[in-house]
Design a protein around this motif. Structure first.
Motif, PDB file in Angstrom:
ATOM      1  N   ASP A 112      -9.274  14.415  -4.963  1.00  0.00           N
ATOM      2  CA  ASP A 112      -8.135  13.498  -5.020  1.00  0.00           C
ATOM      3  C   ASP A 112      -8.339  12.560  -6.210  1.00  0.00           C
ATOM      4  N   LYS A 113      -7.543  12.692  -7.241  1.00  0.00           N
ATOM      5  CA  LYS A 113      -7.704  11.910  -8.464  1.00  0.00           C
ATOM      6  C   LYS A 113      -6.811  10.672  -8.502  1.00  0.00           C
ATOM      7  N   ALA A 114      -6.190  10.337  -7.365  1.00  0.00           N
ATOM      8  CA  ALA A 114      -5.399   9.104  -7.317  1.00  0.00           C
ATOM      9  C   ALA A 114      -6.313   7.918  -7.613  1.00  0.00           C
ATOM     10  N   PRO A 115      -5.931   7.043  -8.536  1.00  0.00           N
ATOM     11  CA  PRO A 115      -6.837   5.973  -8.975  1.00  0.00           C
ATOM     12  C   PRO A 115      -7.013   4.818  -7.989  1.00  0.00           C
ATOM     13  N   TYR A 116      -6.131   4.720  -6.975  1.00  0.00           N
ATOM     14  CA  TYR A 116      -6.211   3.580  -6.065  1.00  0.00           C
ATOM     15  C   TYR A 116      -6.294   4.027  -4.608  1.00  0.00           C
ATOM     16  N   ASN A 117      -7.067   3.279  -3.823  1.00  0.00           N
ATOM     17  CA  ASN A 117      -7.127   3.512  -2.387  1.00  0.00           C
ATOM     18  C   ASN A 117      -5.814   3.130  -1.726  1.00  0.00           C
ATOM     19  N   ARG A 118      -5.566   3.731  -0.576  1.00  0.00           N
ATOM     20  CA  ARG A 118      -4.395   3.361   0.227  1.00  0.00           C
ATOM     21  C   ARG A 118      -4.804   2.417   1.349  1.00  0.00           C
ATOM     22  N   GLU A 143      -0.241   0.657 -14.559  1.00  0.00           N
ATOM     23  CA  GLU A 143       0.851  -0.212 -14.994  1.00  0.00           C
ATOM     24  C   GLU A 143       1.570  -0.820 -13.790  1.00  0.00           C
ATOM     25  N   TRP A 144       1.881   0.021 -12.787  1.00  0.00           N
ATOM     26  CA  TRP A 144       2.562  -0.496 -11.597  1.00  0.00           C
ATOM     27  C   TRP A 144       1.667  -1.478 -10.850  1.00  0.00           C
ATOM     28  N   PHE A 145       0.385  -1.144 -10.726  1.00  0.00           N
ATOM     29  CA  PHE A 145      -0.531  -2.036 -10.001  1.00  0.00           C
ATOM     30  C   PHE A 145      -0.596  -3.400 -10.676  1.00  0.00           C
ATOM     31  N   LEU A 146      -0.731  -3.440 -11.993  1.00  0.00           N
ATOM     32  CA  LEU A 146      -0.820  -4.721 -12.691  1.00  0.00           C
ATOM     33  C   LEU A 146       0.469  -5.524 -12.555  1.00  0.00           C
ATOM     34  N   ASN A 151       2.328  -5.584 -10.053  1.00  0.00           N
ATOM     35  CA  ASN A 151       2.448  -6.054  -8.670  1.00  0.00           C
ATOM     36  C   ASN A 151       1.142  -6.650  -8.134  1.00  0.00           C
ATOM     37  N   LYS A 152       0.233  -6.996  -9.029  1.00  0.00           N
ATOM     38  CA  LYS A 152      -1.073  -7.501  -8.612  1.00  0.00           C
ATOM     39  C   LYS A 152      -0.961  -8.810  -7.836  1.00  0.00           C
ATOM     40  N   ASP A 153       0.027  -9.627  -8.158  1.00  0.00           N
ATOM     41  CA  ASP A 153       0.196 -10.896  -7.437  1.00  0.00           C
ATOM     42  C   ASP A 153       0.446 -10.651  -5.950  1.00  0.00           C
ATOM     43  N   ILE A 154       1.200  -9.600  -5.628  1.00  0.00           N
ATOM     44  CA  ILE A 154       1.445  -9.259  -4.225  1.00  0.00           C
ATOM     45  C   ILE A 154       0.145  -8.814  -3.571  1.00  0.00           C
ATOM     46  N   PHE A 155      -0.610  -7.975  -4.263  1.00  0.00           N
ATOM     47  CA  PHE A 155      -1.905  -7.523  -3.755  1.00  0.00           C
ATOM     48  C   PHE A 155      -2.820  -8.701  -3.439  1.00  0.00           C
ATOM     49  N   GLU A 156      -2.917  -9.639  -4.368  1.00  0.00           N
ATOM     50  CA  GLU A 156      -3.805 -10.787  -4.182  1.00  0.00           C
ATOM     51  C   GLU A 156      -3.344 -11.654  -3.011  1.00  0.00           C
ATOM     52  N   LEU A 199       0.828  -1.210   0.000  1.00  0.00           N
ATOM     53  CA  LEU A 199       0.000   0.000   0.000  1.00  0.00           C
ATOM     54  C   LEU A 199       0.863   1.261   0.000  1.00  0.00           C
ATOM     55  N   LYS A 200       1.996   1.207   0.697  1.00  0.00           N
ATOM     56  CA  LYS A 200       2.915   2.344   0.708  1.00  0.00           C
ATOM     57  C   LYS A 200       3.468   2.606  -0.690  1.00  0.00           C
ATOM     58  N   ALA A 201       3.857   1.534  -1.368  1.00  0.00           N
ATOM     59  CA  ALA A 201       4.382   1.681  -2.725  1.00  0.00           C
ATOM     60  C   ALA A 201       3.287   2.129  -3.688  1.00  0.00           C
ATOM     61  N   LEU A 202       2.081   1.611  -3.490  1.00  0.00           N
ATOM     62  CA  LEU A 202       0.961   2.003  -4.341  1.00  0.00           C
ATOM     63  C   LEU A 202       0.644   3.483  -4.170  1.00  0.00           C
ATOM     64  N   ASP A 203       0.751   3.965  -2.950  1.00  0.00           N
ATOM     65  CA  ASP A 203       0.535   5.385  -2.684  1.00  0.00           C
ATOM     66  C   ASP A 203       1.530   6.237  -3.473  1.00  0.00           C
TER      67      ASP A 203
END
Length: 236
Positions: A82-88, A27-30, A32-37, A17-21
């Motif tokens: 806040d236009k950030a596409p992902y929640n923290r 592109e970064w989320f996809l 690293n999606k395996d880590i998220f899951e 979540l820190k890195a996602l922030d």
């Protein structure tokens, strides 16, 4: 308990979540999606399933689904500055009908960064329909002993109502209320109790025990609201 499905969130949950922030792009989320899951999404699903089973056995009115009860990590930015596409954070909500969009008593758990929402659980009557909120306000004034007993029971269990979202003025029809605690109560829009979660403990399987214990301690709030709700349902 030894038969837990939940084994704790992964060690990379909060670092992810820190890195996602920092990155906040698809592109970064996809990549690293395996880590998220593995470290967030699946463990939260396991936590939800364990809690649902325990709540059912204990007679607590919180239902849901390991997938449908979770809120999306992707944000709806249409009406936000806040236009950030992902929640923290990643969160889930359990309710009497299993819906996330509920106006009845609910159980909410959130795993997030401290500088945003942080890690916590909450039991709440939140964003009720106007008739239920009015019924609660009337019950507070007409049956103050029941309301105060509920607060005392919460206090005995180590909990207290959160500040929440309150009106600055007493709502119309309740101007004659003079007791300070009841004035504060009828100005409330929501009734909730909160349980902070130590971020260092989210990887521990025992987190599910802590959250179940919290829900049990919050039972007086749920029972108080359900009793009022029941009188409204039975009204002609």
């Amino acid at each position: 308990m030894t038969d837990n499905r939940f084994r704790g969130f992964g060690e990379k949950a909060l670092p992810f979540l820190k890195a996602l922030d920092f990155h906040q792009n698809r592109e970064w989320f996809l990549e690293n999606k395996d880590i998220f899951e593995a470290h967030l999404h699946e463990p939260l699903g396991d936590l939800v399933e364990d809690l649902i089973q325990r709540f059912e056995k204990a007679g607590l009115p919180f239902k849901g689904d390991r997938t449908k009860s979770q809120f999306r990590i992707k944000r709806d930015t249409r009406f936000s500055k806040d236009k950030a596409p992902y929640n923290r954070h990643l969160s889930a909500l359990l309710s009497p009908d299993g819906s996330k969009w509920t106006e009845t008593g609910c159980f909410y758990v959130c795993i997030g960064l401290a500088e945003y929402r942080g890690c916590f659980a909450s039991v709440a009557w939140w964003q009720q329909k106007p008739e239920l909120l009015l019924g609660m306000r009337k019950a507070i004034v007409e049956k103050p002993r029941a309301y105060r007993s509920m607060l005392a029971a919460l206090g005995k269990n180590g909990l207290q109502l959160g500040d929440g979202d309150s009106l600055k003025r007493t709502p119309r029809g309740f101007e004659s209320v003079t007791d300070a605690d009841l004035i504060e109560a009828v100005r409330r829009r929501n009734f909730n109790v909160r349980h902070p979660i130590d971020p260092e403990r989210i990887t521990a399987p025992e987190l599910v025990d802590d959250l179940f214990d919290f829900a049990e301690r919050a039972r007086p709030l749920i029972d108080w609201g359900r009793a009022i709700q029941g009188t409204l349902v039975n009204e002609p």
